[in-house]
Scaffold this active site. Sequence first.
Site, PDB file in Angstrom:
ATOM      1  N   HIS A   1     -86.911 -49.527 103.266  1.00  0.00           N
ATOM      2  CA  HIS A   1     -86.205 -49.050 102.093  1.00  0.00           C
ATOM      3  C   HIS A   1     -86.004 -47.297 102.214  1.00  0.00           C
ATOM      4  CE1 HIS A   1     -86.152 -47.651  97.708  1.00  0.00           C
ATOM      5  NE2 HIS A   1     -86.036 -49.012  97.554  1.00  0.00           N
TER       6      HIS A   1
ATOM      7  N   ASP B   1     -95.939 -48.984 103.487  1.00  0.00           N
ATOM      8  CA  ASP B   1     -95.267 -49.053 102.342  1.00  0.00           C
ATOM      9  C   ASP B   1     -95.442 -50.537 101.865  1.00  0.00           C
ATOM     10  OD1 ASP B   1     -93.397 -49.470 100.258  1.00  0.00           O
ATOM     11  OD2 ASP B   1     -91.748 -49.095 101.338  1.00  0.00           O
TER      12      ASP B   1
ATOM     13  N   GLN C   1     -93.631 -53.837  98.100  1.00  0.00           N
ATOM     14  CA  GLN C   1     -93.397 -55.375  97.996  1.00  0.00           C
ATOM     15  C   GLN C   1     -94.492 -56.448  98.373  1.00  0.00           C
ATOM     16  OE1 GLN C   1     -90.737 -56.703  96.459  1.00  0.00           O
ATOM     17  NE2 GLN C   1     -89.665 -54.557  96.274  1.00  0.00           N
TER      18      GLN C   1
ATOM     19  N   LYS D   1     -93.870 -52.842  90.014  1.00  0.00           N
ATOM     20  CA  LYS D   1     -93.426 -54.022  90.753  1.00  0.00           C
ATOM     21  C   LYS D   1     -94.669 -55.287  90.483  1.00  0.00           C
ATOM     22  CE  LYS D   1     -90.492 -51.792  93.956  1.00  0.00           C
ATOM     23  NZ  LYS D   1     -89.072 -52.169  93.525  1.00  0.00           N
TER      24      LYS D   1
ATOM     25  N   CYS E   1     -81.034 -50.268  98.522  1.00  0.00           N
ATOM     26  CA  CYS E   1     -81.629 -49.175  99.037  1.00  0.00           C
ATOM     27  C   CYS E   1     -81.968 -49.317 100.586  1.00  0.00           C
ATOM     28  CB  CYS E   1     -82.912 -48.517  98.237  1.00  0.00           C
ATOM     29  SG  CYS E   1     -82.425 -48.159  96.608  1.00  0.00           S
TER      30      CYS E   1
END
Length: 407
Positions: free
Chosen positions: A121, A198, A201, A224, A361
């Site tokens: 991303h 990261d 997700q 999220k 993104c």
Amino acid sequence: MNAKEIRELFPILNQQVNGHPLVYLDSAATSQKPVQVIEAIDRYYREYNSNVHRGVHTLGTLATDGYEGAREKVRGFINAKESAEIIFTRGTTTGVNFVAHGYARNFIKEGDEIVITQVEHHSNFIPWQQIAKQTGATLKFIPLAEDGTITVEAAEQTITPNTKLVALGYVSNVLGSINPVKEVAAIAHRHGAVIFVDAAQAAPHIKVDVQDIDCDFLAFSGHKMAGPTGIGVLYGKRKWLEKMEPVEFGGEMIDFVDLYDSTWKELPWKFEGGTPIIAGAIGLGAAIDFIESIGLDAIRAHEHKLVQYAMDQLSTIEGLTIYGPKERSGLVTFTMQEAHPHDIATVLDTEGIAVRAGHHCCQPLMKWLNVSSTARASFYVYNTEEDVDALVKGLIKTKEYFGNVFS
């Protein structure tokens, strides 16, 4: 609880959009919020709204207990060693930038290597791109397999003794691929590098254990994972957080201020300048309670079943291309010959179906896929096979509409 029972806990889903029952398939962008989270935030503002840490009055104590209690819930959620390793931020993007500017800019120099991937991303891409420019470091990319996944072998070949930092997404927001972050962390450490993960997700969908991964830094966002917007988490090992410089300066994060110099508070408050995101943290704590009441194993199993069903059903539509591996997290990204992704999303919206369209993104990944944009349907605990059926029906209608227009 099954998905239909869980769905009843999300007030926003009980509505019609353009005359149709809402089918929300955009949880990878932001998930919806259950009543437990909404009520926790409402209760804070109605009953004990106050600033934290500074006051000794009753409301201030209640607010501080709620805020720091949420920090402890996060610690348990990702299995950090101590709550001092949990920094509240505005979201994953802020967490990446804290590491980039508080750690990397001070410890990376010309000739060093920063290793990332084309799947990242933009939030986990641009900061490292900028740090490489500012320090003279070399930006390197782990090559992708044919299906866009990252293999341990490719990471082994890319990371060298000159590598000082590896930044890797746990789960791709486009392909749904689940990356071998634990194995890559071991490779990075063997070469003396640190690793940033990261988990934006990943945290909503699979168990994230920072001690098992042995990552040095990890970040994710509340919005999220059934929590509010504007709140996120940066985890860092104590040894690195103590060496890092704060990125934001002001009240709350200071220990002593003199005319020409200042000192900082101990962890974690050293990185939380100004009035913190109190309601957001309390809401995130409620979201963690909600997720743990269902269980991440149950969430993962539900999404796995749902995404496999979706891929099977979507594969029956002629001219539709699905991107990414067969084994994936709960999303499907695709294109369709007859229609641009934005047109797909527009037609689906007329049927009450919310999907995402664009480059997500991830422009470097779009270039690697040889497309300008894609459509994406992403699932969460409140989605059902009926939602998938509605998506398929809507896509067939889209295909027929644009097929007739251009025939």
